[in-house]
Design an enzyme around this catalytic site. Structure first.
Site, PDB file in Angstrom:
ATOM      1  N   GLU A 107      -6.259  -8.050  -0.467  1.00 21.97           N
ATOM      2  CA  GLU A 107      -4.924  -7.979   0.103  1.00 21.97           C
ATOM      3  C   GLU A 107      -4.962  -7.763   1.627  1.00 21.97           C
ATOM      4  O   GLU A 107      -5.119  -6.631   2.086  1.00 21.97           O
ATOM      5  CB  GLU A 107      -4.157  -6.815  -0.541  1.00 21.97           C
ATOM      6  CG  GLU A 107      -4.192  -6.800  -2.050  1.00 21.97           C
ATOM      7  CD  GLU A 107      -3.871  -5.428  -2.599  1.00 21.97           C
ATOM      8  OE1 GLU A 107      -2.819  -4.854  -2.230  1.00 21.97           O
ATOM      9  OE2 GLU A 107      -4.684  -4.903  -3.385  1.00 21.97           O
ATOM     10  N   HIS A 109       3.644   0.008  -2.550  1.00 19.16           N
ATOM     11  CA  HIS A 109       4.040  -1.404  -2.660  1.00 19.16           C
ATOM     12  C   HIS A 109       5.549  -1.604  -2.718  1.00 19.16           C
ATOM     13  O   HIS A 109       6.060  -2.439  -3.476  1.00 19.16           O
ATOM     14  CB  HIS A 109       3.382  -2.045  -3.871  1.00 19.16           C
ATOM     15  CG  HIS A 109       1.903  -2.235  -3.747  1.00 19.16           C
ATOM     16  ND1 HIS A 109       1.269  -2.408  -2.544  1.00 19.16           N
ATOM     17  CD2 HIS A 109       0.917  -2.280  -4.700  1.00 19.16           C
ATOM     18  CE1 HIS A 109      -0.035  -2.570  -2.746  1.00 19.16           C
ATOM     19  NE2 HIS A 109      -0.265  -2.491  -4.042  1.00 19.16           N
ATOM     20  N   ASP A 112     -10.692   0.724  -4.142  1.00 22.42           N
ATOM     21  CA  ASP A 112      -9.257   0.570  -3.862  1.00 22.42           C
ATOM     22  C   ASP A 112      -9.040   1.098  -2.452  1.00 22.42           C
ATOM     23  O   ASP A 112      -8.363   2.107  -2.241  1.00 22.42           O
ATOM     24  CB  ASP A 112      -8.410   1.328  -4.883  1.00 22.42           C
ATOM     25  CG  ASP A 112      -6.914   1.031  -4.730  1.00 22.42           C
ATOM     26  OD1 ASP A 112      -6.567   0.105  -3.972  1.00 22.42           O
ATOM     27  OD2 ASP A 112      -6.096   1.739  -5.357  1.00 22.42           O
ATOM     28  N   HIS A 155      -0.558 -10.113  -3.863  1.00 22.41           N
ATOM     29  CA  HIS A 155      -1.351  -9.249  -4.734  1.00 22.41           C
ATOM     30  C   HIS A 155      -1.924 -10.025  -5.919  1.00 22.41           C
ATOM     31  O   HIS A 155      -1.924  -9.537  -7.046  1.00 22.41           O
ATOM     32  CB  HIS A 155      -0.486  -8.086  -5.221  1.00 22.41           C
ATOM     33  CG  HIS A 155      -1.247  -6.859  -5.632  1.00 22.41           C
ATOM     34  ND1 HIS A 155      -1.995  -6.797  -6.779  1.00 22.41           N
ATOM     35  CD2 HIS A 155      -1.376  -5.649  -5.039  1.00 22.41           C
ATOM     36  CE1 HIS A 155      -2.538  -5.599  -6.895  1.00 22.41           C
ATOM     37  NE2 HIS A 155      -2.180  -4.875  -5.848  1.00 22.41           N
ATOM     38  N   GLN A 202      -7.324  -4.721   1.955  1.00 18.84           N
ATOM     39  CA  GLN A 202      -7.415  -3.799   0.833  1.00 18.84           C
ATOM     40  C   GLN A 202      -8.173  -4.496  -0.285  1.00 18.84           C
ATOM     41  O   GLN A 202      -7.767  -5.557  -0.763  1.00 18.84           O
ATOM     42  CB  GLN A 202      -6.030  -3.377   0.353  1.00 18.84           C
ATOM     43  CG  GLN A 202      -6.055  -2.302  -0.724  1.00 18.84           C
ATOM     44  CD  GLN A 202      -6.221  -0.902  -0.165  1.00 18.84           C
ATOM     45  OE1 GLN A 202      -6.183  -0.703   1.058  1.00 18.84           O
ATOM     46  NE2 GLN A 202      -6.393   0.078  -1.030  1.00 18.84           N
ATOM     47  N   TYR A 222      -4.663 -11.334  -8.434  1.00 20.11           N
ATOM     48  CA  TYR A 222      -5.980 -10.919  -8.937  1.00 20.11           C
ATOM     49  C   TYR A 222      -6.783 -12.182  -9.204  1.00 20.11           C
ATOM     50  O   TYR A 222      -6.329 -13.068  -9.946  1.00 20.11           O
ATOM     51  CB  TYR A 222      -5.853 -10.150 -10.245  1.00 20.11           C
ATOM     52  CG  TYR A 222      -5.240  -8.779 -10.165  1.00 20.11           C
ATOM     53  CD1 TYR A 222      -6.040  -7.634 -10.198  1.00 20.11           C
ATOM     54  CD2 TYR A 222      -3.863  -8.605 -10.102  1.00 20.11           C
ATOM     55  CE1 TYR A 222      -5.477  -6.363 -10.167  1.00 20.11           C
ATOM     56  CE2 TYR A 222      -3.294  -7.349 -10.067  1.00 20.11           C
ATOM     57  CZ  TYR A 222      -4.110  -6.228 -10.106  1.00 20.11           C
ATOM     58  OH  TYR A 222      -3.536  -4.972 -10.084  1.00 20.11           O
ATOM     59  N   ASN A 236       0.836  -1.199   0.000  1.00 19.68           N
ATOM     60  CA  ASN A 236       0.000   0.000   0.000  1.00 19.68           C
ATOM     61  C   ASN A 236       0.876   1.257   0.000  1.00 19.68           C
ATOM     62  O   ASN A 236       2.055   1.201  -0.321  1.00 19.68           O
ATOM     63  CB  ASN A 236      -1.005  -0.007   1.148  1.00 19.68           C
ATOM     64  CG  ASN A 236      -2.357   0.569   0.725  1.00 19.68           C
ATOM     65  OD1 ASN A 236      -2.437   1.667   0.191  1.00 19.68           O
ATOM     66  ND2 ASN A 236      -3.412  -0.183   0.976  1.00 19.68           N
ATOM     67  N   ARG A 237       0.330   2.382   0.406  1.00 17.90           N
ATOM     68  CA  ARG A 237       0.986   3.672   0.191  1.00 17.90           C
ATOM     69  C   ARG A 237       1.589   4.258   1.460  1.00 17.90           C
ATOM     70  O   ARG A 237       1.069   4.066   2.556  1.00 17.90           O
ATOM     71  CB  ARG A 237      -0.020   4.663  -0.405  1.00 17.90           C
ATOM     72  CG  ARG A 237      -0.456   4.285  -1.820  1.00 17.90           C
ATOM     73  CD  ARG A 237      -1.586   5.140  -2.339  1.00 17.90           C
ATOM     74  NE  ARG A 237      -1.903   4.769  -3.724  1.00 17.90           N
ATOM     75  CZ  ARG A 237      -2.725   3.775  -4.061  1.00 17.90           C
ATOM     76  NH1 ARG A 237      -3.321   3.059  -3.120  1.00 17.90           N
ATOM     77  NH2 ARG A 237      -2.943   3.489  -5.333  1.00 17.90           N
TER      78      ARG A 237
END
Length: 349
Positions: free
Chosen positions: A313, A104, A246, A174, A285, A176, A78-79
Site C-alpha cells: 500500500e 483506513h 504490517d 488495498h 505499508q 491483496y 492506515n492509523r
C-alpha cells in the site's frame, strides 16, 4: 459489455462490475462498492492465466469483512492514534474501531461506500465519491476520484481529491496479491524486495513509536529479494506483535523521469511472475495478511487464511497528523491531492 450488475445492496442499490483490459494482458474487474479491485487476471511467466487478486463472492461478504479486500481506502489510509486529529488549531474526533484507533477512514470508510462510475471505455474507468463535512469526524466536504487504466502489461491507478475546508487525505489501494493465484494458499514462497533503509516501528496496537529506525539486522531489511515466509517467522518483537509484517517502509529509491519510483518488486518463483510496483508516495505499508482468519469466503468458495495474500500500500506515513516532521496529509481548499500507483507485470526466467 464492460459494465454489468454484480448484485444489490440491502437497500436495493445496484453494485456494478466494470471490466477493463483484454488477454493476454491484464484484465481488471472493479466493483463500484468501495472502488474495489474484485479480480485481476494476468498471464504468468509460465504462460498460464491466473487470478492474482483476492476477492469475495458477494457485496454482503465485502461489507461483512474487516479486511479491506481490494478496496480503495480513505479518507486516511492506515492509523490515526486514538482517533485524535489536531488540525488548524481545532481538535477533531474521528471514528475509532481498531483497538481504540482510527483505521483506513473509520468504521464507515470509503471501502463501504457506493462510488459513482463517471465513465469507462474498456481500458479506463473513473469513479467518484463525495464525502460530506463531518463524515467519520473529518472536516470539509471531500470529493475523491480514482481512475484505473489497463494496458498490455500494467495497471495504473490515479487517486485525486479536493476539499471545501481544511482537512487531511491519504488514499491508497488495498488489493491483496498472490501471484500463484487467489486460491493457491500462502505467499510464503514469494520474494519481496523493497528499496528502503528505514521503517516505522509501532507499538502493539500499530501506532508509530516515534522516529523511523534502520532496517539493518531486522526482518524489515528487504533491500534484497527476501522470502516472505522467512521474514514473517523471525523472532522479532515488531513481527510478533503484528503477527507478521504490517509496517511502513520509508522508500529511498531514485525518482524516474515520469515522477514515479520503484516501491517494491514481488516475485513468484513458482509461476515465474514478477510485479513491479511504482508510485509517487513516501512510504509503502507492507501487510502480510496477518488477520485473514478463515472467517471470510473467497470468490472460489474457499476461506482466506493468514498469509494468503500480501497488501502493498503506497501512502503517507501512519499517524502523520501527530508527526509534523513527516510529509503532511493536510489539504486546503483550492488544492488538489494526487497519488499514482502502477502495477507492472513481467516474466521471470
Amino acid at each position: 459489455m464492460s459494465v454489468s450488475v454484480f448484485d444489490r445492496l440491502p437497500d436495493g442499490r445496484e453494485v456494478h462490475l466494470v471490466e477493463l483490459g483484454a488477454a493476454p494482458g491484464p484484465v481488471l474487474r472493479l466493483l463500484t462498492l468501495g472502488a474495489t479491485v474484485h479480480d485481476l487476471e494476468v498471464t504468468g511467466g509460465d504462460g498460464t492465466r491466473r487470478h492474482v487478486a483476492l476477492g469475495h463472492a458477494t457485496s454482503a461478504d465485502y461489507l461483512a469483512s474487516g479486511d479491506y479486500v481490494g478496496a480503495t481506502v480513505g479518507r486516511y489510509a492506515n492509523r490515526v492514534r486514538d482517533g485524535h486529529l489536531p488540525l488548524a488549531g481545532v481538535e477533531h474526533r474521528l471514528g475509532t474501531h481498531d483497538r481504540g484507533h482510527h483505521l483506513h477512514g473509520g468504521p464507515d470508510g470509503f471501502d463501504r461506500r457506493l462510488w459513482t462510475l463517471l465513465d469507462e471505455d474498456g481500458a479506463t474507468a473513473r469513479l467518484r465519491l463525495v464525502s460530506p463535512d463531518g463524515d467519520q469526524g473529518y472536516p470539509g466536504e471531500l470529493t475523491a476520484e480514482v481512475t484505473f487504466a489497463v494496458d498490455a502489461d500494467a495497471v495504473r491507478i490515479d487517486l485525486a481529491a479536493t476539499t471545501d475546508a481544511t482537512t487531511v487525505v491519504n488514499l491508497t489501494q488495498h488489493v491483496y496479491l498472490n501471484l500463484d493465484g487467489r486460491d493457491a494458499g500462502t505467499v510464503d514462497g514469494h520474494l519481496l524486495q523493497v528499496p528502503a533503509a528505514s521503517y516505522t516501528p509501532v507499538d502493539a496496537e500499530g501506532i508509530p513509536l516515534g522516529a523511523h529506525a534502520a532496517v539493518e539486522g531486522t526482518p524489515f531489511d528487504l533491500r534484497r529479494p527476501t522470502r516472505i515466509g522467512s521474514a514473517v517467522r523471525r523472532a522479532h518483537p515488531q513481527v510478533l506483535d503484528a503477527r507478521g509484517l504490517d509496517h511502513n517502509l520509508v522508500l529511498d529509491s531514485p525518482w524516474d523521469d515520469d515522477g514515479l519510483r520503484t516501491a517494491c518488486v514481488l516475485t513468484s518463483p513458482a509461476t515465474r511472475t514478477a510485479l513491479t510496483l511504482r508510485c509517487d508516495q513516501p512510504g509503502l505499508q507492507v501487510y502480510t495478511g496477518n488477520f485473514l482468519d478463515g472467517t471470510r469466503g473467497s470468490v472460489d468458495g474457499g476461506l482466506y487464511r493468514q498469509g494468503d495474500g500480501v497488501a502493498l500500500e503506497p501512502q503517507l506515513f501512519p499517524d502523520s497528523p501527530h508527526h509534523p516532521e513527516w510529509p503532511s496529509a493536510r489539504l486546503e481548499p483550492g488544492e488538489r491531492y494526487t497519488a499514482r500507483h502502477e502495477w507492472r507485470f513481467s516474466a521471470v526466467r
